[in-house]
Scaffold this motif. Structure first.
Motif, PDB file in Angstrom:
ATOM      1  N   LEU A 111       0.824  -1.131  -0.681  1.00 50.83           N
ATOM      2  CA  LEU A 111       0.308   0.204   0.299  1.00 50.83           C
ATOM      3  C   LEU A 111       0.932   0.764  -0.177  1.00 50.83           C
ATOM      4  N   ASN A 112       1.934   0.850   0.470  1.00 46.30           N
ATOM      5  CA  ASN A 112       2.980   2.186   0.671  1.00 46.30           C
ATOM      6  C   ASN A 112       2.694   3.450  -0.028  1.00 46.30           C
ATOM      7  N   LYS A 113       3.520   3.057  -2.488  1.00 44.03           N
ATOM      8  CA  LYS A 113       3.263   3.927  -3.286  1.00 44.03           C
ATOM      9  C   LYS A 113       1.754   4.215  -3.649  1.00 44.03           C
ATOM     10  N   TYR A 114       0.858   3.562  -2.989  1.00 41.89           N
ATOM     11  CA  TYR A 114       0.003   5.091  -2.844  1.00 41.89           C
ATOM     12  C   TYR A 114      -1.008   5.994  -1.498  1.00 41.89           C
ATOM     13  N   ILE A 115       0.127   5.574  -0.671  1.00 42.45           N
ATOM     14  CA  ILE A 115      -0.631   6.731   0.804  1.00 42.45           C
ATOM     15  C   ILE A 115       0.198   8.193   0.687  1.00 42.45           C
ATOM     16  N   LYS A 116      -0.801   9.036   1.191  1.00 36.99           N
ATOM     17  CA  LYS A 116      -0.795  10.499   0.929  1.00 36.99           C
ATOM     18  C   LYS A 116      -1.120  11.278   2.022  1.00 36.99           C
ATOM     19  N   LYS A 132      -8.697   8.310  -2.730  1.00 34.74           N
ATOM     20  CA  LYS A 132      -9.303   8.459  -3.970  1.00 34.74           C
ATOM     21  C   LYS A 132      -9.860   7.190  -4.902  1.00 34.74           C
ATOM     22  N   GLU A 133     -10.476   7.652  -5.937  1.00 32.95           N
ATOM     23  CA  GLU A 133     -11.026   6.738  -6.597  1.00 32.95           C
ATOM     24  C   GLU A 133     -10.228   5.888  -7.360  1.00 32.95           C
ATOM     25  N   ASP A 134      -9.099   6.537  -7.422  1.00 32.40           N
ATOM     26  CA  ASP A 134      -7.938   6.489  -8.539  1.00 32.40           C
ATOM     27  C   ASP A 134      -6.654   5.646  -8.348  1.00 32.40           C
ATOM     28  N   SER A 135      -7.029   5.533  -6.490  1.00 38.37           N
ATOM     29  CA  SER A 135      -5.841   4.933  -5.893  1.00 38.37           C
ATOM     30  C   SER A 135      -5.925   4.180  -5.561  1.00 38.37           C
ATOM     31  N   VAL A 136      -6.134   2.678  -5.965  1.00 39.01           N
ATOM     32  CA  VAL A 136      -6.480   1.612  -5.658  1.00 39.01           C
ATOM     33  C   VAL A 136      -5.755   0.634  -5.911  1.00 39.01           C
ATOM     34  N   PRO A 137      -5.070   0.406  -4.780  1.00 38.64           N
ATOM     35  CA  PRO A 137      -4.238  -0.555  -4.248  1.00 38.64           C
ATOM     36  C   PRO A 137      -4.684  -2.212  -5.172  1.00 38.64           C
ATOM     37  N   ARG A 138      -3.390  -2.442  -5.968  1.00 39.18           N
ATOM     38  CA  ARG A 138      -4.049  -3.817  -6.588  1.00 39.18           C
ATOM     39  C   ARG A 138      -3.388  -5.016  -5.707  1.00 39.18           C
ATOM     40  N   ILE A 166     -10.458  -0.272   5.052  1.00 41.26           N
ATOM     41  CA  ILE A 166     -12.545  -0.710   5.247  1.00 41.26           C
ATOM     42  C   ILE A 166     -12.655   0.324   3.816  1.00 41.26           C
ATOM     43  N   ARG A 167     -12.155   1.057   3.187  1.00 34.62           N
ATOM     44  CA  ARG A 167     -12.617   2.232   2.539  1.00 34.62           C
ATOM     45  C   ARG A 167     -12.429   1.410   0.673  1.00 34.62           C
ATOM     46  N   ARG A 168     -10.910   1.099   0.239  1.00 31.94           N
ATOM     47  CA  ARG A 168     -11.096   0.301  -0.654  1.00 31.94           C
ATOM     48  C   ARG A 168     -11.032  -1.434  -0.664  1.00 31.94           C
ATOM     49  N   ALA A 169     -11.171  -1.914   0.387  1.00 35.66           N
ATOM     50  CA  ALA A 169     -11.424  -3.399  -0.376  1.00 35.66           C
ATOM     51  C   ALA A 169     -12.477  -4.089   0.837  1.00 35.66           C
ATOM     52  N   PRO A 170     -13.346  -3.177   0.643  1.00 36.71           N
ATOM     53  CA  PRO A 170     -14.959  -3.245   1.533  1.00 36.71           C
ATOM     54  C   PRO A 170     -16.059  -4.340   1.296  1.00 36.71           C
ATOM     55  N   ASP A 171     -15.167  -4.982   0.262  1.00 34.95           N
ATOM     56  CA  ASP A 171     -15.795  -6.550   0.221  1.00 34.95           C
ATOM     57  C   ASP A 171     -15.678  -7.391   1.131  1.00 34.95           C
ATOM     58  N   PHE A 172     -13.990  -7.779   0.339  1.00 35.59           N
ATOM     59  CA  PHE A 172     -13.246  -8.686   1.491  1.00 35.59           C
ATOM     60  C   PHE A 172     -13.183  -8.002   2.989  1.00 35.59           C
ATOM     61  N   TYR A 173     -13.297  -7.358   3.165  1.00 39.30           N
ATOM     62  CA  TYR A 173     -13.770  -6.450   4.510  1.00 39.30           C
ATOM     63  C   TYR A 173     -14.496  -7.028   5.373  1.00 39.30           C
ATOM     64  N   ASP A 174     -15.750  -7.240   4.498  1.00 35.56           N
ATOM     65  CA  ASP A 174     -17.179  -6.822   4.934  1.00 35.56           C
ATOM     66  C   ASP A 174     -17.321  -9.216   5.690  1.00 35.56           C
ATOM     67  N   TRP A 175     -16.528  -9.708   5.178  1.00 30.15           N
ATOM     68  CA  TRP A 175     -16.811 -11.487   5.317  1.00 30.15           C
ATOM     69  C   TRP A 175     -15.986 -11.734   6.913  1.00 30.15           C
ATOM     70  N   ARG A 176     -15.355 -10.090   6.736  1.00 35.60           N
ATOM     71  CA  ARG A 176     -14.518 -10.622   8.739  1.00 35.60           C
ATOM     72  C   ARG A 176     -15.321 -10.905   9.655  1.00 35.60           C
ATOM     73  N   SER A 177     -14.357 -11.895  10.800  1.00 35.17           N
ATOM     74  CA  SER A 177     -14.406 -12.094  11.868  1.00 35.17           C
ATOM     75  C   SER A 177     -14.584 -11.185  12.569  1.00 35.17           C
ATOM     76  N   GLY A 178     -13.597 -10.742  12.612  1.00 39.44           N
ATOM     77  CA  GLY A 178     -13.395  -9.817  13.639  1.00 39.44           C
ATOM     78  C   GLY A 178     -12.201  -8.568  13.875  1.00 39.44           C
ATOM     79  N   THR A 179     -12.105  -6.924  14.065  1.00 43.44           N
ATOM     80  CA  THR A 179     -11.061  -6.479  13.568  1.00 43.44           C
ATOM     81  C   THR A 179     -11.270  -6.295  15.082  1.00 43.44           C
TER      82      THR A 179
END
Length: 778
Positions: free
Chosen positions: A116-121, A132-138, A171-184
């Motif tokens: 995620l580092n190169k996307y950090i602002k 930002k919408e144009d900064s989704v890490p691969r 939370i912001r950029r991988a919500p589909d994956f994060y929503d399947w969490r068992s806990g944070t």
């Protein structure tokens, strides 16, 4: 200007270090809330059998402690660790490739933040531009798309241990994956760990920054991002943003570095060193005006911070404000007079301003501190050449060669100097040395051809040009240079073919079209010359020489009015061109001349003893032409500073206009100025004779006409004119003898002499009468 690659102020801050961060070895958490959070996590993992997603918000050092505790507290579960230290794009394939994946109950994944580092602002509170919408890490896009495959393929409980900013990314950029969490689960950093991390970061950045690798910088950026939100103290937060900004600058992420410096200045705008860092980052980002504002702010806060003038000067230099740049460099050098690098750079700026004497003084100052730098001596040679001190320039080049004898660029420059000095044999000697060092430089072969051509060794010059074309066949300049060499060898079609090849490669180069024009004019192909002229003028209509060439072509094709227009256009572009003024006067009077000479030869006066040319005293219309032409010839003389053949030609043509204006004494004075003219001296002496004839100075007129005989025995009217002079002096014998010679050349002179008043004094003499009657007797 070359971009700065580092900040000089940071020198000595950092050295590469692999020393691990020191952390507490305690297995329990100091904070009771964290211990309670851990117990909840432990129960959740105990109850989970098979696939599960857990997110643990903690820093790397805290993660080590958690994994150690989990292994102790869950001895019946096989816990493995997947640790990343560089970015990844496909987590599924990595997990799928684990050799023991079917045995793993819990897989602890660390270091995913590197992806995620190169996307950090930068931003306060972990917000900023993270999402930002144009900064989704691969990696996050990958996880969003692969969550079902993770569930269906792996009977593993995944434990993602991430710093706070990374969890927010999920939370912001991988919500589909994060929503399947068992806990944070959140684990704030223990104070002892936090302070130790901060101490080590602070120490490393102060000591070792300039020696950090990119990877070490990235790692430190991640460490700062992982702890920055745990600080509420604004001053400590500002200090971390400053350190992060320096690290970002080091990895050439200048915009992000500037954002960090801005955040520091929001907290405390009185930090001059931060304004300085911000200015340098803006400077290398080519946001020059903004950088100068920053440097001005530094000087406002610290007026005696002399090094700022260096950076400010560089900024002004980038804006082409060269004089202002010099003023700033001078202020810097007042405090740092031994900085030979900037004495040399100052010299280059002064040279750009064509202040070569000042540039030389600045270079000499640099050489006081660094006399063994061959680059300084080479540049000194260039400056001296601009001052036309060629011998001194060559001496400087020789000094450069003492220090760096194998630098072919210096030998190459030496060649150029010798060619400019027309010392072609010396140029060849240096060329041979340059070719020893680098035989595959086409320019060296091109220079060799130039030297050889000037030594009239055209065949050798052609061979050198062909060698240059072997090395670089698409260089239009070589093809262009080849043309005149081939012309000298009388291979005219090949010469024209070379020009055409040059135009294939560079059809928009008006110089090639111009040379083609000269070529056609030289070989009397005036219509072809006009065609090429039209193309050349399309490309550069403000070249007065092109209009001069057009004048010649039009004149030769007898388009006289168009030739006059072309000459006037040339004068409008270059009013000080004496040749054009002369051509304009000449074209105006061409039809009145005794003959139709070339543009660069003198106008010839008619014999006016009698109207056998249909010409008496000039009429009023002609007088206007003569007066106008006299103005043009005077302009030609005004702008001609050297008394050469061109100047003598203008005096001759001036005498022509004065003669037909009846101003014979002035005409004689002008003609006397031109008697040393090398071309068409017969015209000059004939003109002088006619002027003297008008002034009644027959003896001198006879001497002038005799000089014409020696140059051109058959000069038109000269025998007849000489006979009239003898008649006016009542020298009957010589008059009859010379008139007889004239009649033998052209029998029409007999009829003219019968009516010419110049022969009235001898008309009754029997010898004259006998000569006049010879035709009828015959």
């Amino acid at each position: 200007m070359s971009k700065l690659s580092s900040i000089d102020d940071f020198e000595g801050f950092l050295i590469q270090t692999n020393k691990p961060y020191l952390i507490s070895s305690k297995d329990i958490f100091i904070n009771q809330e964290q211990e309670e959070e851990y117990q909840i996590l432990l129960r959740s993992l105990t109850w989970t059998d098979g696939f599960g997603l857990f997110f643990i918000e903690c820093i790397t050092e805290q993660a080590e402690r958690l994994i150690h505790r989990l292994k102790l507290d869950l001895p019946k579960k096989y816990i493995d660790i997947l640790k990343f230290t560089e970015p990844v794009d496909n987590l599924y394939n990595i997990v799928n490739g684990l050799p023991n994946r079917d045995e793993i109950n819990i897989l602890c994944i660390k270091g995913l933040e590197y992806s995620l580092n190169k996307y950090i602002k930068s931003g306060f509170g972990g917000e900023g531009d993270y999402y930002k919408e144009d900064s989704v890490p691969r990696i996050l896009a990958h996880l969003n798309l692969q969550r079902e495959r993770f569930r269906d393929s792996f009977n593993i409980c995944f434990l993602f241990l991430l710093p706070k900013f990374a969890v927010k990314y999920f939370i912001r950029r991988a919500p589909d994956f994060y929503d399947w969490r068992s806990g944070t689960f959140e684990f704030s950093t223990d104070k002892d760990i936090l302070e130790e991390i901060l101490r080590v970061i602070d120490k490393d950045i102060k000591q070792y920054l300039n020696n950090f690798t990119i990877e070490q910088c990235q790692e430190n950026i991640l460490k700062i991002d992982s702890i920055i939100e745990d600080y509420q103290d604004l001053h400590k937060k500002a200090d971390l943003f400053l350190k992060k900004g320096l690290l970002l600058f080091k990895v050439a992420r200048y915009k992000d570095a500037i954002d960090c410096f801005d955040l520091v200045l929001e907290i405390n705008a009185q930090l001059s060193h931060v304004w300085n860092y911000r200015g340098i980052a803006l400077l290398v980002s080519e946001r020059i005006e903004e950088s100068i504002i920053c440097f001005d702010k530094v000087l406002e806060l610290e007026p005696n911070k002399y090094e700022i003038y260096l950076f400010r000067g560089l900024g002004l230099f980038s804006l082409d404000r060269l004089e202002d740049a010099i003023i700033n460099f001078d202020k810097y050098l007042e405090f740092k007079s031994d900085d030979y690098i900037f004495w040399e750079f100052r010299a280059r700026v002064l040279a750009n301003l064509e202040r070569y004497q000042d540039a030389l003084a600045s270079l000499d100052k640099a050489l006081e501190f660094k006399s063994d730098d061959y680059n300084f001596w080479e540049f000194r040679a260039r400056v001296l050449a601009n001052l036309k001190r060629y011998q001194d320039a060559l001496a400087s080049l020789d000094k450069a060669l003492e220090l760096k004898s194998d630098d072919y660029e210096i030998w190459k420059l030496r060649v150029i100097f010798f060619i400019n000095l027309k010392r072609y044999q010396d140029a060849l000697a240096s060329l041979d040395k340059a070719l020893e060092l680098k035989s595959n430089d086409y320019e060296i072969w091109q220079f060799r051809a130039t030297a050889l051509a000037n030594l009239e060794r055209y065949q050798d010059a052609l061979a050198s040009l062909d060698k240059a074309l072997e090395l670089k066949s698409d260089n239009y300049e070589v093809w262009q240079l080849r043309a005149p060499v081939l012309a000298k060898l009388k291979r005219y079609q090949d010469a024209l073919a070379s020009l055409d090849k040059a135009l294939e490669l560079k059809s928009d180069d008006y110089e090639i079209w111009k040379f083609r024009v000269i070529f056609f004019i030289h070989f009397n192909s005036y219509q072809d010359a006009l065609t090429s002229l039209d193309k050349a003028l399309e490309l550069k209509s403000d070249d007065y020489e092109l209009w001069d060439h057009k004048t010649i072509a039009l004149y030769k094709l007898k388009y006289y009015d168009e030739a006059i227009k072309s000459t006037k256009k040339s004068i409008s572009l270059y009013p000080e061109n004496s040749k054009s003024w002369n051509a304009l006067g000449y074209l105006l009077l061409r039809k009145y001349s005794h003959e139709e000479p070339e543009l660069n030869t003198p106008l010839a006066i008619y014999y006016e003893g009698f109207n056998f040319h249909g010409k008496q005293q000039s009429n009023s219309e002609e007088s206007e032409y003569y007066q106008e032409s006299l103005t043009y010839f005077d302009q030609a003389l005004k702008f001609k500073k050297i008394n050469d053949d061109d100047c003598l030609l203008y005096w001759t043509n001036r005498s022509y206009s004065l003669y037909y204006l009846g101003r014979y004494q002035e005409a004689l004075a002008s003609c006397t100025q031109s008697v040393k003219l090398k071309l068409r001296k017969d015209v000059v002496w004939a003109n002088k004779g006619f002027i003297l004839l008008k002034l009644g100075r027959y003896r001198e007129a006879i001497e002038s006409f005799k000089k014409v005989f020696k140059i051109n025995f058959y000069y038109r009217d000269i025998h007849y004119s000489l006979a009239s002079c003898y008649a006016l002096k009542n020298n009957i014998k010589q008059a009859v003898k010379t008139l007889k010679e004239a009649i033998l050349i052209n029998y029409e002179y007999r009829e003219r002499a019968k009516l010419d008043p110049n022969f009235d004094q001898i008309r009754q003499d029997r010898r004259f009468q006998k000569l006049m009657q010879a035709e009828s007797n015959k």
